[in-house]
Motif scaffolding. Sequence first.
Motif, PDB file in Angstrom:
ATOM      1  N   GLU A 147       0.795  -1.225   0.000  1.00  0.00           N
ATOM      2  CA  GLU A 147       0.000   0.000   0.000  1.00  0.00           C
ATOM      3  C   GLU A 147       0.830   1.279   0.000  1.00  0.00           C
ATOM      4  O   GLU A 147       0.399   2.296  -0.518  1.00  0.00           O
ATOM      5  N   GLY A 148       1.998   1.247   0.645  1.00  0.00           N
ATOM      6  CA  GLY A 148       2.791   2.463   0.760  1.00  0.00           C
ATOM      7  C   GLY A 148       4.109   2.226   1.461  1.00  0.00           C
ATOM      8  O   GLY A 148       4.580   1.097   1.559  1.00  0.00           O
ATOM      9  N   VAL A 149       4.680   3.333   1.959  1.00  0.00           N
ATOM     10  CA  VAL A 149       5.989   3.268   2.602  1.00  0.00           C
ATOM     11  C   VAL A 149       5.923   3.888   3.993  1.00  0.00           C
ATOM     12  O   VAL A 149       5.052   4.709   4.279  1.00  0.00           O
ATOM     13  N   ILE A 150       6.862   3.489   4.841  1.00  0.00           N
ATOM     14  CA  ILE A 150       7.021   4.100   6.153  1.00  0.00           C
ATOM     15  C   ILE A 150       8.365   4.816   6.152  1.00  0.00           C
ATOM     16  O   ILE A 150       9.399   4.219   5.824  1.00  0.00           O
ATOM     17  N   VAL A 151       8.325   6.107   6.501  1.00  0.00           N
ATOM     18  CA  VAL A 151       9.520   6.936   6.495  1.00  0.00           C
ATOM     19  C   VAL A 151       9.747   7.489   7.899  1.00  0.00           C
ATOM     20  O   VAL A 151       8.815   7.969   8.546  1.00  0.00           O
ATOM     21  N   GLU A 152      10.994   7.412   8.355  1.00  0.00           N
ATOM     22  CA  GLU A 152      11.369   7.998   9.644  1.00  0.00           C
ATOM     23  C   GLU A 152      11.832   9.427   9.390  1.00  0.00           C
ATOM     24  O   GLU A 152      12.786   9.645   8.648  1.00  0.00           O
ATOM     25  N   THR A 153      11.132  10.399  10.000  1.00  0.00           N
ATOM     26  CA  THR A 153      11.470  11.803   9.796  1.00  0.00           C
ATOM     27  C   THR A 153      12.012  12.404  11.085  1.00  0.00           C
ATOM     28  O   THR A 153      11.668  11.964  12.184  1.00  0.00           O
ATOM     29  N   GLU A 154      12.863  13.416  10.954  1.00  0.00           N
ATOM     30  CA  GLU A 154      13.439  14.124  12.100  1.00  0.00           C
ATOM     31  C   GLU A 154      13.085  15.599  11.986  1.00  0.00           C
ATOM     32  O   GLU A 154      13.218  16.193  10.921  1.00  0.00           O
ATOM     33  N   THR A 155      12.661  16.186  13.090  1.00  0.00           N
ATOM     34  CA  THR A 155      12.439  17.628  13.138  1.00  0.00           C
ATOM     35  C   THR A 155      13.139  18.180  14.362  1.00  0.00           C
ATOM     36  O   THR A 155      13.259  17.505  15.390  1.00  0.00           O
ATOM     37  N   GLY A 156      13.591  19.409  14.281  1.00  0.00           N
ATOM     38  CA  GLY A 156      14.276  20.049  15.405  1.00  0.00           C
ATOM     39  C   GLY A 156      15.693  19.549  15.580  1.00  0.00           C
ATOM     40  O   GLY A 156      16.154  18.653  14.879  1.00  0.00           O
ATOM     41  N   LYS A 157      16.401  20.179  16.557  1.00  0.00           N
ATOM     42  CA  LYS A 157      17.779  19.795  16.840  1.00  0.00           C
ATOM     43  C   LYS A 157      17.992  19.738  18.343  1.00  0.00           C
ATOM     44  O   LYS A 157      17.246  20.329  19.116  1.00  0.00           O
ATOM     45  N   GLY A 158      19.015  19.028  18.727  1.00  0.00           N
ATOM     46  CA  GLY A 158      19.373  18.952  20.138  1.00  0.00           C
ATOM     47  C   GLY A 158      18.265  18.346  20.982  1.00  0.00           C
ATOM     48  O   GLY A 158      17.708  17.305  20.650  1.00  0.00           O
ATOM     49  N   LYS A 159      17.918  19.041  22.085  1.00  0.00           N
ATOM     50  CA  LYS A 159      16.881  18.545  22.990  1.00  0.00           C
ATOM     51  C   LYS A 159      15.496  18.601  22.372  1.00  0.00           C
ATOM     52  O   LYS A 159      14.581  17.924  22.811  1.00  0.00           O
TER      53      LYS A 159
END
Length: 156
Positions: free
Chosen positions: A121-133
């Motif tokens: 059906e689709g894909v799973i993507v790991e995303t990152e937002t922000g930096k540090g803490k």
Amino acid sequence: MQTETIIGALEAKINALLEAHPAHFLVEVRIKPTNNIKVFIDSDEGIILSTLIEYNRKLYKEIEESGLFPADDFSLEVSSPGLDEPLKKHRQYKKNVGRYVHITRNDATVVEGKLLDASDEGVIVETETGKGKKKEIKQETVLFSDIKTTKIQVKF
């Protein structure tokens, strides 16, 4: 003969050549108005140049013998899709699990991150937002029906 008809005939010839190598698969066939035929072949475990050369020679001979192009007025390029080519087949998504991708959705929104899985059906993507803490890691599911293009990103 119409381009779609010629592409269909070429795809049949290519798929017949690929039958002996189940790990190899056809990604796309393109024909330019100058009768330049571009064939993109990929493999589940990567494909080597000598194999592509072999496919090119066999396919060239078959096209010549078929008479698809009068007076043999054509050129042929057989290659694997490069990093600049978008992913088109489910097998390409499976092969690239673990790599970083840039997905453009049909609504022009973008998802960038690490490809974790590809289902029917689709894909799973790991995303990152922000930096540090404030860094936040999320998993996002994107359906194939919502994907306009997906390209591999090279991270250093």
